[in-house]
Design an enzyme around this catalytic site. Sequence first.
Site, PDB file in Angstrom:
ATOM      1  N   ARG A 369       0.838  -1.207   0.000  1.00 26.00           N
ATOM      2  CA  ARG A 369       0.000   0.000   0.000  1.00 26.00           C
ATOM      3  C   ARG A 369       0.866   1.247   0.000  1.00 26.00           C
ATOM      4  O   ARG A 369       0.576   2.221  -0.724  1.00 26.00           O
ATOM      5  CB  ARG A 369      -0.909  -0.015   1.229  1.00 26.00           C
ATOM      6  CG  ARG A 369      -1.730   1.260   1.404  1.00 26.00           C
ATOM      7  CD  ARG A 369      -2.677   1.139   2.581  1.00 26.00           C
ATOM      8  NE  ARG A 369      -3.395   2.382   2.823  1.00 26.00           N
ATOM      9  CZ  ARG A 369      -3.051   3.302   3.694  1.00 26.00           C
ATOM     10  NH1 ARG A 369      -1.967   3.121   4.462  1.00 26.00           N
ATOM     11  NH2 ARG A 369      -3.764   4.400   3.849  1.00 26.00           N
ATOM     12  N   SER A 381      -6.755   2.727   0.381  1.00 26.60           N
ATOM     13  CA  SER A 381      -6.883   2.346   1.788  1.00 26.60           C
ATOM     14  C   SER A 381      -6.817   0.828   1.921  1.00 26.60           C
ATOM     15  O   SER A 381      -6.919   0.088   0.939  1.00 26.60           O
ATOM     16  CB  SER A 381      -8.211   2.857   2.362  1.00 26.60           C
ATOM     17  OG  SER A 381      -9.298   2.165   1.770  1.00 26.60           O
ATOM     18  N   SER A 472     -18.346  -5.508   5.990  1.00 22.24           N
ATOM     19  CA  SER A 472     -18.524  -4.544   7.083  1.00 22.24           C
ATOM     20  C   SER A 472     -17.192  -4.393   7.794  1.00 22.24           C
ATOM     21  O   SER A 472     -16.672  -5.352   8.358  1.00 22.24           O
ATOM     22  CB  SER A 472     -19.602  -5.036   8.062  1.00 22.24           C
ATOM     23  OG  SER A 472     -19.772  -4.119   9.123  1.00 22.24           O
ATOM     24  N   ASN A 473     -16.632  -3.199   7.766  1.00 18.07           N
ATOM     25  CA  ASN A 473     -15.293  -2.948   8.306  1.00 18.07           C
ATOM     26  C   ASN A 473     -15.388  -2.002   9.502  1.00 18.07           C
ATOM     27  O   ASN A 473     -15.779  -0.848   9.366  1.00 18.07           O
ATOM     28  CB  ASN A 473     -14.392  -2.348   7.221  1.00 18.07           C
ATOM     29  CG  ASN A 473     -12.940  -2.285   7.646  1.00 18.07           C
ATOM     30  OD1 ASN A 473     -12.607  -2.400   8.820  1.00 18.07           O
ATOM     31  ND2 ASN A 473     -12.059  -2.099   6.673  1.00 18.07           N
ATOM     32  N   GLY A 497     -11.844  -6.631  11.042  1.00 14.51           N
ATOM     33  CA  GLY A 497     -11.335  -5.918  12.205  1.00 14.51           C
ATOM     34  C   GLY A 497     -10.130  -5.052  11.851  1.00 14.51           C
ATOM     35  O   GLY A 497      -9.717  -4.978  10.689  1.00 14.51           O
ATOM     36  N   HIS A 524     -25.991 -21.148   6.228  1.00 14.65           N
ATOM     37  CA  HIS A 524     -25.680 -22.575   6.082  1.00 14.65           C
ATOM     38  C   HIS A 524     -26.607 -23.281   5.092  1.00 14.65           C
ATOM     39  O   HIS A 524     -26.326 -24.407   4.658  1.00 14.65           O
ATOM     40  CB  HIS A 524     -25.752 -23.271   7.449  1.00 14.65           C
ATOM     41  CG  HIS A 524     -24.719 -24.334   7.616  1.00 14.65           C
ATOM     42  ND1 HIS A 524     -24.287 -25.137   6.580  1.00 14.65           N
ATOM     43  CD2 HIS A 524     -24.012 -24.735   8.703  1.00 14.65           C
ATOM     44  CE1 HIS A 524     -23.381 -25.985   7.022  1.00 14.65           C
ATOM     45  NE2 HIS A 524     -23.181 -25.755   8.313  1.00 14.65           N
ATOM     46  N   ASP A 528     -21.600 -24.205   2.802  1.00 15.56           N
ATOM     47  CA  ASP A 528     -21.132 -25.163   3.804  1.00 15.56           C
ATOM     48  C   ASP A 528     -19.851 -24.664   4.454  1.00 15.56           C
ATOM     49  O   ASP A 528     -19.172 -23.771   3.920  1.00 15.56           O
ATOM     50  CB  ASP A 528     -20.896 -26.533   3.168  1.00 15.56           C
ATOM     51  CG  ASP A 528     -22.195 -27.146   2.646  1.00 15.56           C
ATOM     52  OD1 ASP A 528     -23.245 -26.907   3.274  1.00 15.56           O
ATOM     53  OD2 ASP A 528     -22.159 -27.844   1.626  1.00 15.56           O
TER      54      ASP A 528
END
Length: 551
Positions: A369, A381, A472-473, A497, A524, A528
């Site tokens: 980066r 980013s 989702s960060n 995370g 599910h 799987d």
Amino acid sequence: MAEIIRMPKMSDTMEEGVIAAWLKKVGDSVKPGDILAEVETDKATMELESYDEGVLLYIGVKEKDAVPVNGVIAVIGEEGEDYQHLLDGGDAPAEKKTEEAPKAEEKKGEEKKAEPAKSEAPAEKIDVSNINATVITMPKMSDTMQEGTIASWLKKVGDDVKSGEIIAEVETDKATMELESYDDGTLLYIGVEAGDSVAVDGVIAVIGEKGADFETLLKAQKSESSEAPEEAKAEPAAEPKKEDAPKASAAPAASSAPSTTADGDRLKASPLAKKMAEDKGIDIRTVSGSGEGGRVIKRDVENFVPAAAPQGGEAVGTAAPGLGVESFKEEKVSQMRKVIAKRLAESKFGAPHFYVTMEINMDKAIEARKSMNEIAPVKISFNDMVIKATAAALRQHPKVNSSWLGDKIRYNDHIHIGMAVAVEEGLLVPVIRFADSLSLSQISTQAKSLGGKAKNKELQPKDWEGNTFTISNLGMFGVDEFTAIINPPDACILAVGGIKETVVVKDGQMQVGNVMKVTLSCDHRVVDGSVGAAFLITLKSLLEDPVRILV
């Protein structure tokens, strides 16, 4: 002739409404167009308009109480008129009562039930073939849209309008969009004021030739919209009033903030201003309005400075709990929160979730980066790199890029990644389309643009529809690890995370490394455990050696 007022269905998902406030009380005179009450639905607080003239004889629902759609909420009629037979199940007005035997009274009621049915049946359709004008209704600007707010009118009554011209700006729950005219003519009528809301298909304007009889056209539109729900009903006894349908479609929306001033006058404030004031904990009645007629608008709430609290003590009207005294406050759940809870529960418990977590060494990603940003036209980013790597991994694992459709599974060939963006009102998920075919610079540009649009409520329907996978960060908030609830119709969502400097073991030696944890939530029914794990292994390899993303 007394008429029952029932709870209208004000949105496609509405099952019940809460009476936020009664603006009329028993004994008050009511005219067509008067606002009887404010009804809190799953999307907004909307005004319940009267279509009858008379006296409010009966109120059947207290403020803050809920009533199902088509439930009786009030009765309007002549002063002193008997309405009890309506509440007992009758649907026709009572004649002047005489002292008759109960059986005769029942027969009378039955005859009266049949009479209105006969009188309504032969109702003729209003002929509008000779009226050269067109009714403009609120368009459905997205799959989830149920109502729109007129942010501003760009034309006024009497103005000439050409096909293709923008006549108004419409604010949906996610963006402000332009309302285009498809007809030439004169703007004859405006049915919704700027700042007010109307349900999808509700009448907002009429365009036609000067002098056209638009009032007859509106009556015909109202008649047609009221006939549709009646025909769908099987039992006449359970049939709602004809006025219920237009009541639902034409009711302007407001927020659940106070709607009257201390003097009992109607409070003039846009729905957005009320919502902002509620979110900020501001009493909307204390805000001075700079809009037309003193209307409180968004700018007024943003610039509002609360008056200083009286010196020498607490603010008037507040009291801190005493030392050692248990205290709490309870608030009724809003309709919007009810729907949020319902949909989250449907996703969480309807789709059997399982979770796969993996640690990714980001040392090479950090170096890559830094090197890329030396020459990249836009700043890249880590989130951009995760999006690109995820898209590449989805191309290799198409079963993860899928949706559960009940009786079949859809495997998407295209890759549209939803990017969760936190905004003041909640969470929006704009979509980066064909992410696997975009460069890192292109992804970065789109991510910044969509993020800015989301925060400014400028997203268009194409910006938030069609996601096949969601990311989702929360790393930028200092979160090390979390699990996310799947965003339908996707089968998976990736929770990312933050990058944390920690001790890692490499070639049998301990050293400092940069680690990022990701958790894949999977449906599910579609994915799987082995498929989800294989996807994360590929994602891990791409981020630990970013050169592979570019291949």
